[in-house]
Design an enzyme around this catalytic site. Structure first.
Site, PDB file in Angstrom:
ATOM      1  N   CYS A   1       0.820  -1.216   0.000  1.00 52.70           N
ATOM      2  CA  CYS A   1       0.000   0.000   0.000  1.00 52.70           C
ATOM      3  C   CYS A   1       0.855   1.269   0.000  1.00 52.70           C
ATOM      4  CB  CYS A   1      -0.980  -0.051   1.175  1.00 52.70           C
ATOM      5  SG  CYS A   1      -2.444   0.959   0.906  1.00 52.70           S
TER       6      CYS A   1
ATOM      7  N   HIS B   1      -3.048  -5.875   1.198  1.00 51.28           N
ATOM      8  CA  HIS B   1      -2.418  -5.981   2.523  1.00 51.28           C
ATOM      9  C   HIS B   1      -2.366  -7.448   2.951  1.00 51.28           C
ATOM     10  CE1 HIS B   1      -2.448  -1.689   3.706  1.00 51.28           C
ATOM     11  NE2 HIS B   1      -3.545  -1.612   2.985  1.00 51.28           N
TER      12      HIS B   1
ATOM     13  N   GLU C   1      -0.732  -8.698   5.250  1.00 58.80           N
ATOM     14  CA  GLU C   1      -0.650  -8.764   6.721  1.00 58.80           C
ATOM     15  C   GLU C   1      -2.023  -8.699   7.378  1.00 58.80           C
ATOM     16  OE1 GLU C   1       0.822  -6.605   4.777  1.00 58.80           O
ATOM     17  OE2 GLU C   1      -0.204  -4.688   5.075  1.00 58.80           O
TER      18      GLU C   1
END
Lengths: 969, 267
Positions: free
Chosen positions: B94, B223, B225
């Site tokens: 991002c 993302h 994560e």
């Protein structure tokens, strides 16, 4: 020698590159009522840079900083007009320009030169003349309260300069004023104190033998404002019911005395209802409330090491005038409440609930003067919350929108924030000798009189009179301040501060005033870092400039805190010291005393008043009975009602997954487009224990605020239970937004709502832990009418989810399972969306059974905990058929139903719809044995919803299209 | 246990989940402020993995990642290039991707070419979403077979769980020239794509993420994560038990890099 040339750089997409910002502006303009429509809008960013740099350096900046060489082109000066007309939008002098500050930082890093920067936007309009362009600008590109609109490129010779302040201590000749003068002075000086309060102040200064200084009066006005001290909720109230159609039994309620004439005297409404319920629950076994009603947020235990806290604020009046900035600073302020709870909590979730006028009702002709159009208001408040919440990195995970035309002049913006903190950091108090340390943003003239403004009635000229109370937020300043504060809290030598609070309403005056209440404080106002020169000590003291916190710090920890602030580029200043000999507030400016107040008078001097409240039941007029639609038509219309329709347009703009803690998100189901009842997150990332966040709002039952309050608590509990929260571990918050409670009838309604909160909280065993009220929500039109908002009570809740792996969502999971409605459906349409849209004969509102509701909640939780249900949905707005339609849309699985007509649209409370697989049905029936439940159908492997015996069939596609279409903006 | 450096600064706000993902994947993680690294860029030399997390660095003033890139270009670019030369895997989701693109860390030099000493001019951009609006949702993603990216090669993910969350307003991938785009495709530098039907922002060639020619530096708009446990999946309640046997996609990516670093990268 510095020259002060202002350079101008325009940055726009290169030829051949798309211009999404221009195109979005064109689309907004297309929805306006214009003589001609723009065929195209070209956008450009404008940078005005003042400083001692040369052309070569400027070109370097354009190349390395202002433009992206891949997609942008830069123009020095101003490009020729590209279309037929031009609009430029620049922030007014003194208005926060959040980008400017960091651009200055970057330029310093690249060139090693200090410059001043202002930013703006340029729009080249094709197909419309200059006059139409102005209209577009005013309607959707700029707000004159904060922006200057130009029709030529704006390229000033120099930025406006302010002159330094020269000290003048201003005395107000209060002692000689009569009542009339006191009243008019209070209004003209924007103090908004009542005559009684002004007289009390006058008497106090008579005793002192001197006139007050302006800074002292301002301090009193801030501290005594409804916004800060909640004087209505804490007053003594004499309550009379003039009719007996819906009596509340007032005997045996704490703090209530039933008088001989039948009236009831309530000593401190808040303490005698909402707080009393919490107190009684805590005395009766609820041992997980860690801090209630005393701090910026209420705190409960999450697990053995961790606590969670929750606060919901309103920011209504600023949002009426400048919705974008109003909503952004609303969420920003609520986030600071969480940072300022205990010894600082980390914000982990945000919520937002908005109440606005119907978007399709108002036109240029019927929109009251001084009001912005509801569609614009909603669009801009969503943008405000989005830009602030997303930049702070706080997931916005729960919300609602309620439409009613009486919100047209006074929209409601509720912003909530949830925080997590170690359990040993839930309290903090300053010690004598602690330094008063301010962190964060600089102080400017913005936001002056926000507290008193919010405590007054809105009028058609408020945009002009109170533009200074409106602000634009700067989330990055708040984020880095948060980073620094958390680092200081978790310092290896222990927490570096003894107490912390935010600068909200009233600015330094309330923050320091509250923290120093027991100790006194001495403040050196010239120490505050300013945005620009020229602020008087009074302005510094009461400015509500955003993104500031006040900490109490031991002298020994100052250096360590300074090092942390330096690392994070956070401004820190030492404003003075807590603790004075006589517990006074002493205000100095460059050594000269400008004000001195006793903390005792400041905090306890507010005259106690007795206020009259009356209640007589009256039914809101509804439209005359219309032709009743068919069931088929009714569902399609109900599901498209803006209150019920999909809010994906809002939800998708919020980052609701940042921080990586999501478990149940606001949109769920096969295509992630079903409306979740509540959201669930994991506050501790490596734990399987979750926290559900939800809300309840039952404004449809406004005719009796007592039932409305109970229904809101009931709905909030159900929403949380539906996703997996344990009903024995739910804490709730109250947020009252009411029309003026100087009117005894409105206050009577407020009393009833508070009594409802008391009864509901005790029945559900859901303690209130915090709350807020905003009690002057009405709009005076230029032709002398008053538009009062519907009395509105938002109940927000958080509930512990013991194991997130057992969370359930509302989307139908498979074909062939059984649909059950739990709870009693009352044969009334009162307060329902059906009644509002199509009329109904019986207006009586459904009643929450306070014995049954909590039992159902516990039973549903037990079913979820034993993994016996595949999906659960609360049955609320729109009624049963809407609930099932939502479940089918979300799961993309159909259903066939058998149910009676009366049950379809009633909005009876305390009901749940369950999807149960056939293998679990016996176990579910056993759990529900002594409760009312009905099997109403089964899920089908087809894309339709049917009621077989009524020959109603809807395709899921048509339902989904109706549901998603209304607010697909 | 390999160590990982997470770089944060004002406005970075996805550091917590990147730290958590690296920790779950078995790394010893340290989060440091950009100002510390600007003071002493050699700190970077002590680490075996690097994360440039998402967020709104400096409020994304001017454009996403612009200010942070401007601050990093002179002093930190050389240290990051030294790290890549040592074989350090870098992930930049991002805002990290937007920054990596603007300091010339991505797409990096053509295969076989050395890294320039000074940060080169950017050749790719992450422009405003075609909708001009921030959007948070999960996208179906695909991993090109021939990708060189050490974070995403050899990932065998069933379609049902081959999803990643996005949350951004400026993620529309643009290569400066068609030749560059072709080069990236031919060199295996496309690390992850949105499926054709699920491109959320108008990116060229549905590109969600690319890597440098070495495959070590991954920049992507999604993302990973935020997809390290099954309850992150947007439809986890609807997944078959069999779909959840393996580890979630995001965690898998982090684990691959941590395993790579523990074998290959010396400090």
């Amino acid at each position: 020698m510095t020259t002060n040339t202002v350079f101008r750089v325009e940055v726009r997409p290169k030829a051949g590159q798309a211009d999404p910002i221009g195109e979005a502006a064109r689309q907004r303009a297309m929805s306006l009522d214009l003589p001609s429509k723009p065929t195209k809008i070209d956008s450009a960013a404008i940078y005005l840079i003042q400083g001692n740099i040369d052309q070569q350096q400027l070109e370097m900046l354009a190349d390395q900083l202002l433009a992206d060489v891949v997609i942008d082109s830069a123009t020095f000066g101003s490009a020729e007009l590209i279309g037929e007309s031009l609009i430029e939008v620049h922030p007014l002098p003194g208005v926060m320009d959040p980008d400017a500050e960091v651009i200055e930082l970057a330029i310093r890093s690249i060139l090693g030169v200090d410059v001043q920067v202002r930013t703006g936007k340029r729009y080249d309009m094709h197909g419309i003349d200059s006059q139409t362009a102005q209209l577009v600008a005013r309607s959707c590109l700029a707000n004159p309260v904060v922006h200057a609109i130009h029709n030529q490129p704006y390229h000033p010779q120099a930025f406006p300069k302010t002159s330094p302040y020269e000290l003048r201590v201003v005395s107000v000749p209060l002692l000689e004023m009569g009542d009339k003068a006191l009243t008019s002075f209070s209004r003209e000086a924007h103090l908004f104190l009542s005559l009684e309060e002004m007289q009390e102040i006058q008497a106090h200064y008579k005793k002192l033998g001197r006139d007050p200084h302006d800074i002292e009066l301002e301090t009193l006005a801030q501290t005594w404002s409804e916004h800060c001290v909640h004087k209505t909720l804490k007053a003594t109230i004499r309550y009379c019911e003039d009719d007996s159609s819906a009596p509340i039994d007032m005997s045996n309620r704490p703090g209530h005395v039933v008088n001989d004439d039948g009236s009831v005297t309530i000593n401190n409404l808040l303490k005698s209802t909402i707080a009393a319920a919490t107190k009684e629950l805590m005395a009766d076994g609820i041992d997980w409330c860690l801090s209630v009603f005393v701090d910026n947020a209420g705190i409960i235990a999450f697990d053995d090491e961790t606590a969670v806290c929750f606060k919901v604020e309103t920011h209504n009046h600023p949002s009426a005038i400048e919705p974008y900035g109003g909503a952004a600073t609303g969420i920003g302020g609520c986030i600071r409440d969480i940072i300022g709870t205990g010894l600082a909590a980390k914000p982990i979730a945000a919520t937002d609930v908005f109440c606005v006028g119907y978007p399709d009702h108002f036109t240029a002709e019927n929109l009251p003067t001084g009001c912005l159009h509801p569609k614009r208001i909603l669009t801009e408040i969503v943008s405000g919350v989005r830009d602030y919440g997303n930049r702070m990195g706080i997931p916005t995970i729960d919300g609602a929108v309620w439409f009613d035309n009486d919100y047209v002049g006074n929209p409601l913006v509720y912003c909530g924030c949830v925080g997590v903190m170690p359990r040993d950091k839930v309290t903090g108090d300053p010690n004598p000798g602690d330094r008063i340390i301010a962190l964060g943003g600089r102080t400017g003239r913005d936001g002056i009189h926000g507290a008193t403004f919010s405590s007054s009635e809105l009028t058609d000229v408020h945009a002009d009179e109170f533009s200074h109370a409106v602000q634009i937020g700067n989330p990055v300043t708040e984020k880095k301040m948060l980073d620094a504060i958390l680092q200081a809290r978790d310092h290896e030598d222990g927490c570096l501060f003894t107490s912390i609070t935010d600068c909200g309403a009233g600015g330094f005056s309330s923050a320091v005033g509250e923290m120093g209440e027991q100790l006194g404080a001495q403040v050196n106002l010239e120490q505050a870092p300013l945005k620009y020169d020229g602020l008087s000590p009074t302005e510094i003291w009461i400015s509500e400039a955003q993104e500031r916190m006040v900490l109490a710090v031991e002298q020994d920890n100052i250096e360590k805190l300074q090092a942390i602030c330096d690392l994070h580029d956070v401004q820190m200043c030492d404003l003075g010291e807590f603790g004075t000999v006589d517990r006074e507030l002493i205000l100095l400016y460059e050594g000269t005393e400008v004000g001195r107040l006793s903390m005792a008078f400041l905090h306890d001097g507010l005259p106690k008043t007795t206020r009259q409240a009356t209640w007589s039941y009256s039914v809101s007029p509804t439209s005359v009975s219309k032709t009743k639609p068919s069931i088929t038509e009714a569902l399609l219309k109900l599901i498209a009602h803006p209150n019920i329709a999909s809010k994906h347009w809002i939800i998708r703009q919020y980052d609701h997954e940042v921080q990586g803690s999501s478990v149940v998100t606001p949109l769920v189901g096969a295509n992630s487009d079903g409306p979740s009842d509540a959201s669930v997150i994991v506050p501790v990332l490596n734990s399987t224990r979750g926290l559900a966040i939800g809300n309840g709002l039952a404004t449809g039952l406004r005719d009796d605020p007592y039932q409305m309050a109970i229904a809101a608590v009931d709905e909030c509990v159900r929403n949380l239970v539906c996703v997996g929260a344990d009903p024995k571990r739910i804490a709730i918050l109250d947020n009252f937004c009411w029309p003026s409670c100087d009117n005894p009838a409105e206050l009577g309604g407020l009393v009833r709502a508070a009594e409802g909160c008391y009864d509901a909280a005790k029945a559900y065993r859901t303690p209130f832990i915090s709350g807020k009220d905003s009690l002057n929500n009405q709009f005076a039109t230029d032709d002398g009418k008053t538009i009062k908002i519907p009395p509105t009570l938002l109940i927000s809740g958080m509930g512990i989810v013991p194991d997130i792996n057992k969370c359930v969502t509302m989307d139908i999971k498979s074909a062939g399972s059984i649909l059950i409605i739990v709870g009693e459906t009352q044969d009334t349409l009162g307060g329902s969306h059906y009644a509002r849209m199509f009329g109904c004969d019986d207006q009586s509102v459904p009643i929450v059974d306070l014995k049954a509701g909590p039992r159902y909640a516990n039973a549903i939780h037990s079913l979820i905990n034993n993994c016996l249900v595949d999906s659960v949905h609360d049955c609320s707005d729109g009624g049963l058929l809407v609930a099932i339609a939502e479940m089918c849309i979300a799961g993309r699985i159909g259903a066939s139903l058998e149910c009676s007509e009366t049950s379809l649209f009633s909005e009876s409370p305390s009901r749940y719809v369950l999807e149960v697989s056939s293998s679990n049905i016996d176990a579910v029936k056993t759990t529900l044995a002594d409760m009312p439940f009905v099997i109403i159908g089964e899920t089908r492997n087809e894309q339709t919803l049917r009621i077989d015996d009524k020959e109603c069939v809807w395709t899921l596609e048509s339902l989904s299209a109706a549901w998603r279409g209304t607010l697909d903006w | 246990m390999p160590n990982a450096l997470i770089i944060t600064t004002a406005g970075i706000n996805c550091d917590r989940e990147v730290v958590h993902a690296f920790t779950l994947a078995g790394a010893d993680v340290k989060s440091l402020h950009l100002n510390q690294l600007l003071d002493d860029p050699s700190i970077v030399d002590q680490f075996q993995l690097i994360g440039l997390p998402g967020g709104f660095s400096y409020g994304d003033a001017i454009a996403a990642g612009r200010i942070m890139a401007a601050l990093m270009r002179q002093r930190l670019y050389p240290a990051l290039v030294r790290a890549v030369s040592r074989g350090v895997p870098i992930i930049a989701p991002c805002n990290g991707f937007q920054i990596a693109a603007q300091i010339g860390l991505l797409p990096g030099p053509a295969p076989g070419q050395p890294w320039p000493e000074q940060a080169p001019k950017p050749t790719i951009a992450l422009a405003q979403n075609a909708s001009a609006r921030f959007v948070d949702r999960w996208c179906d993603v695909e991993f090109p077979n021939q990708t060189k990216c050490i974070w995403t090669d050899d990932l065998e993910i069933p379609q049902q769980t081959s999803v990643l969350p996005i949350a951004h307003g400026e993620g529309r991938f643009i290569a400066e020239t068609p030749e560059l785009l072709k080069q990236l495709q031919d060199n295996g530098q496309i690390a992850v794509r949105y499926t054709i039907a699920d491109n959320p922002n108008g990116s060229q060639d549905n590109i969600a993420g690319i890597c440098d020619a070495s495959g070590l530096v991954l920049g992507l708009m999604p993302h990973p994560e935020r997809y390290t446990r099954w309850t992150h999946h947007p439809r986890w309640g609807r997944l078959d038990a069999s779909a959840k046997v393996e580890q979630p996609l995001g965690l898998k990516m982090y684990k691959k890099a941590v395993a790579y670093a523990s074998e290959v990268v010396a400090v």
